[in-house]
Structure formats: structure tokens, C-alpha cells
Design an enzyme around this catalytic site. Sequence first.
Site, PDB file in Angstrom:
ATOM      1  N   CYS A 277      -5.050  25.221  -8.338  1.00  0.00           N
ATOM      2  CA  CYS A 277      -4.124  24.126  -8.643  1.00  0.00           C
ATOM      3  C   CYS A 277      -4.565  23.386  -9.904  1.00  0.00           C
ATOM      4  O   CYS A 277      -3.736  23.015 -10.749  1.00  0.00           O
ATOM      5  CB  CYS A 277      -4.054  23.147  -7.464  1.00  0.00           C
ATOM      6  SG  CYS A 277      -3.570  23.892  -5.894  1.00  0.00           S
TER       7      CYS A 277
ATOM      8  N   CYS B  39      31.608  11.319  12.991  1.00  0.00           N
ATOM      9  CA  CYS B  39      30.783  10.402  12.195  1.00  0.00           C
ATOM     10  C   CYS B  39      30.173  11.117  10.981  1.00  0.00           C
ATOM     11  O   CYS B  39      29.424  12.095  11.118  1.00  0.00           O
ATOM     12  CB  CYS B  39      29.681   9.818  13.085  1.00  0.00           C
ATOM     13  SG  CYS B  39      28.297   9.079  12.206  1.00  0.00           S
TER      14      CYS B  39
ATOM     15  N   CYS C 298      26.396  11.055  10.865  1.00  0.00           N
ATOM     16  CA  CYS C 298      25.839  12.000  11.839  1.00  0.00           C
ATOM     17  C   CYS C 298      25.812  13.411  11.263  1.00  0.00           C
ATOM     18  O   CYS C 298      24.845  14.160  11.458  1.00  0.00           O
ATOM     19  CB  CYS C 298      26.666  11.988  13.125  1.00  0.00           C
ATOM     20  SG  CYS C 298      26.781  10.374  13.931  1.00  0.00           S
TER      21      CYS C 298
END
Length: 443
Positions: free
Chosen positions: A58, A192, A195
Site C-alpha cells: 500500500c 414508501c 423504504c
Amino acid sequence: MRPLLLGVLGCSLLLSVRAFYSAGDDVVELTPSNFNKEVIQSDSLWLVEFYAPWCGHCQHLTPDWKKAATALKGIVKVGAVDSDQHKSLGGQYGVKGFPTIKVFGANKNKPEDYQGGRSSQAIVDAAMNTLRTLVKDRLSGKSGSSGSSGYNKQQSGGGSKEDVVELTDDNFDKMVLGGDEVWLVEFFAPWCGHCKSLEPEWAAAASAVKEQTKGKVRLGAMDATVHQAVSGRYGVRGFPTIKIFRKGEEPEDYQGGRSRADIIERAVDLFSDHAAAPELLEILNKDILKKTCGDSQLCVIGFLPHILDTGAAGRNGYLEVMMQMAEKYKKKMWGWLWTEAGAQMELEASLGIGGFGYPAMAAINLRKMKFALLRGSFSETGIHEFLRELSVGRGSTATLGGGTMPKIQTVEPWDGKDGQLPVEEDYDLSDVDLDGDFDKDEL
């Protein structure tokens, strides 16, 4: 990200390499709090690196990643996630090694693994090729997104709707109130909009939570327009409403974010709150040490005085202190071990312990081969201060002797009893003349 199950020792060991990217770079630092908004809800193509500060590969990638981000600025988004700090974020995308690069294209819920080279030129070329494909698909009317029609089908984006338990008026009390698990329950309405937006996040979180908590925390969903008895019982009036249910306690409203990372993080916290304290094991062989420390970010090892020096009562007193601290720090999910002084001489030597100063304690990060020693008293106060100092980066650490794992001896477990002195042999001294004069040549 708040520090998770990284093990506090990592904080003190990695201060010098932790800041890979800064505000002045063109690499966007991504966290559970901004990932959904920046990446998932974005129309842009994203390349995201999941890294760990201690990872050498990294560190080598960082300058090329920055250079590629600058070259792609305004064309392709380039981000990075510190997976040591944000484990839940890496976990939901199956990140197991570092660096892992994911490409978030047309379907943000189903990223692809980056397969190109790691030089800045290779990264830019791969990004532009992916971008051209994305544009062609849009021009031809193709879409990578996938709709959803309920909680009982496969959900793209790393999660399965089968992991969301469908709750009803008939099964709610038995499953949620009658079980030992902690539950997060979403009360929704099919019409909804909020939702529908939550649905893929809830499904993805359910799969991750199931794996990370081994089923001890579960996610459920109830259509409140159909199952009005339960939703009415708990005063559900708006949608979606999310409630937390613990056995024997009153439910509480979920107050966290609605991204999968937020949901996973809260669920893991709930798991930690209700998890049993880790087992305190005696080091009997190399497998116990390897499994306990290898599965944990941090391993706390107590080196207790010989049984002849303390007796069973004294040893149990030291073990009780360690068990109390294991309970106190159980959210960290560290490994806890103990051994008798002199039983594991090579391990003691690699830590600079041995011959005196018992009881002693070491905190070991086996993956990094680093350790810190308790300098204060072997007491709740002393051990707490020792671990707290490590957590804020003030602890003094060193490399485990030679950077290699010392040999672990196989020993018999303590039987819980007081020690006994070895039986001395009887010698017949009847024919020994103690009154005679010694010849000087015999001296």
C-alpha cells in the site's frame, strides 16, 4: 472512522505511516459516514483503494495512486479507505488483502475488482477504458442498476435479501422476543420511497452482520401496512421506522445513519455490548497461541509466578484480575492468554522477560510482530492504564525478538492445585565416617 476491532496496539505502532492521503491530494478519503453519498449515490465512475497503513504494498502504491487521481481529476473519481480504521466498510465488500482496488461503475451496488497494473499510467489507462465502456452502455440504453421487489430475493451489492428475516404478526414474538439474539427491525410500507432506498442497504447490511456476529445480531423487516398488530403495539407511525430489540429489555429507536456501513457498525457495537468475555487460556502449545493471537488484532499475555511461589490462591487471584480486564475490554475482541514463569522461556526471552519481575504482562500484535510491556502494577488499575496508554498512542513498543515467532513448548495444563516440591531421594549415610581427619590431598 472510529477505531474498530483494529486493536489499540496498531494505533501506537503506525503513527508514522498512517496519513497516506491529505486534504491537499486529489484522492478522496472515504469513511462509513460519507461513502454512501460520495460513491453509491454518485453518477461518476469511482476507483476505490482499500488499504492498511502497515501494508508495504500500500505504501508503494500511494504515490502512483495520488498521481493517477490528479490525472483523472474531473473525469473519474479516485478514493481511498483506511480499512484498519473502517473495517465494516471493507468487510461489506469482501476485502481481505491489501491493497484491494474496486471499480464502482454503472451498478454501484456491485463493484468489480480492479485487474490492471499498479503504476499511475496503468491505473489511468484502465480507468479510461472502463469509462468508455460505461459511456457506450449509456448511449445504447443499457443500465447496470437493478431493481428490487421484496426481501426474499437475491440483492445485488454484496448482500442477500434472504438474510433479512421476514417478520409477521404471527412469528414476531417467537423470533424476536423469544430468542437470545439482538434484533434490528425495520417497519416499512411498500409505497414508501425512503423504504425503497433503504432496502438494498438493509439487505447488504444483513449479510455482513450475519457473518460478522455469527448470527448473534439479526436484521428483520415487517410490512407495517399488513401486520398492524405488532407495528401498532410499538407505536409505528412513520416509515421506515427501525427499532432495536434486546431480550428482556424495552425496545429502543435506532438513531444511526441509513447506509449499510452505518447499520453494520451499529450492529457490531450491539454484538460487542452483549458478547461474553473472551476465554482466558493457558498457553499449552503453539496452536493455542497461534489461534488466539492470530485471530485477534491484539493478544494480552500474563506471565504468572511459579505455583510454588504463590500457591493456588495466589495464582487464582492473578487470573481473576485478568478475567476482569478481559470483561472490561471485551468489545475489542482481543485474545487473552497466560503462562507460568519459566514454562515458555523462548517467548519470555523474545519479550525481554525472564528470571524475575513476575507477574508480568505483554500486549502482542502478532501480525506486525510488535509488542508492549506492562510497566506498572499487575492490577486492574495498572493494566487498565497500560492498555489505555496504548490506545492513545503513548505506549512504548518494540519488535518481537528477531522479528520471528519464538518456539512454544508443549506443557501440561495446571491442575488447579498448590504446587509440590519434588521428592528427594533417601541416601544411606551409615558407612560414612564423619569423625575422621580429612587428608589435605582430598581437599
